[in-house]
Design an enzyme around this catalytic site. Structure first.
Site, PDB file in Angstrom:
ATOM      1  N   LYS A   1       0.771  -1.392  -0.100  1.00  0.00           N
ATOM      2  CA  LYS A   1       0.198   0.634  -0.566  1.00  0.00           C
ATOM      3  C   LYS A   1       1.119   1.448  -0.495  1.00  0.00           C
ATOM      4  O   LYS A   1       0.788   2.245  -0.533  1.00  0.00           O
ATOM      5  CB  LYS A   1      -0.808   0.112   1.291  1.00  0.00           C
ATOM      6  CG  LYS A   1      -2.476   1.136   0.850  1.00  0.00           C
ATOM      7  CD  LYS A   1      -2.895   0.688   2.554  1.00  0.00           C
ATOM      8  CE  LYS A   1      -2.344   1.573   3.649  1.00  0.00           C
ATOM      9  NZ  LYS A   1      -3.266   1.482   4.868  1.00  0.00           N
TER      10      LYS A   1
ATOM     11  N   ASP B   1      -6.760   1.726   0.790  1.00  0.00           N
ATOM     12  CA  ASP B   1      -6.615   1.015   2.277  1.00  0.00           C
ATOM     13  C   ASP B   1      -8.637   0.697   2.484  1.00  0.00           C
ATOM     14  O   ASP B   1      -8.943   0.910   2.006  1.00  0.00           O
ATOM     15  CB  ASP B   1      -6.572   2.807   2.334  1.00  0.00           C
ATOM     16  CG  ASP B   1      -7.460   3.417   2.179  1.00  0.00           C
ATOM     17  OD1 ASP B   1      -8.313   3.626   1.006  1.00  0.00           O
ATOM     18  OD2 ASP B   1      -7.467   4.952   3.039  1.00  0.00           O
TER      19      ASP B   1
END
Length: 211
Positions: free
Chosen positions: A120, A138
């Site tokens: 991420k 997310d």
């Protein structure tokens, strides 16, 4: 959800926000990397409250190393998991100097080898610092994509892979920011603001809050 509807969803999101940007404050790829590392399990607000003084004291990997672990911890003490984050940050700075001439690498594999940098974080840096059409999934993006049915998935990687495949090419660069901001301010976890949502009529969420 078909391609035509996805196209219209992103057209509207772009119309609402033609130039979407991260809410993290930074002035270089290195500072962005640091800010994103610090934002794990923390809010952008808490990170932005701490980083201006940190970056003033240590704007580069060299200066961060000179600062030392104890001083780094003092600067980021208000951010969750600050002890571990400070240690990872210092290790990362050493690697940047020893292996990358002090520069943030532009390749996912090299980014993910840095302590405290996962997929991420790497995606955010690649997208925001280097203009690559990556999407960091997310909790906000995961929620928005499953609620709306833009890209359903059982886990963040599934959602990411489907977004990469399904988001129209012209919207791929901005998709990450549009989706995260939409989840943060409109399609919120509790009491989503469906009545003021620009894509409400295209969304397949069955429990809309239209009051």
């Amino acid at each position: 959800m078909n391609r035509k509807i996805r196209q219209e969803i992103f057209r509207r999101l772009k119309k609402e926000n033609p130039d979407p940007r991260t809410e993290l404050k930074y002035e270089s790829a290195f500072q962005l990397l640091v800010a994103v590392m610090l934002s794990a399990q923390a809010t952008d607000v808490s990170v932005n409250a701490a980083t201006p003084k940190l970056f003033q004291a240590a704007p580069t990997p060299e200066k961060m190393i000179e600062l030392g672990i104890d001083a780094i911890k003092d600067y980021i003490r208000t951010i969750g998991l600050f002890n571990t984050k400070a240690e990872n940050l210092l290790k990362t700075c050493h690697i940047l100097l020893e292996q990358h001439n002090g520069e943030v690498p532009k390749f996912r594999e090299e980014l993910e080898r840095l302590p405290g940098v996962g997929r991420k974080t790497a995606n955010v840096v690649l997208n925001t610092a280097f203009g690559m059409p990556t999407i960091a999934v997310d909790t906000h993006i995961f929620r928005v994509c499953n609620r709306t049915k833009i890209a359903k998935g059982k886990n963040p990687r599934e959602v990411e892979d489907r977004l990469v495949r399904l988001v129209p090419t012209e919207y791929q660069l901005g998709a990450h920011h549009w989706l995260i901001l939409h989840g943060r301010y409109v399609c919120t976890a509790r009491s989503p603001r469906c009545a003021s949502c620009p894509i409400e009529d295209l969304c397949e969420f069955k429990q809309k809050n239209l009051d």
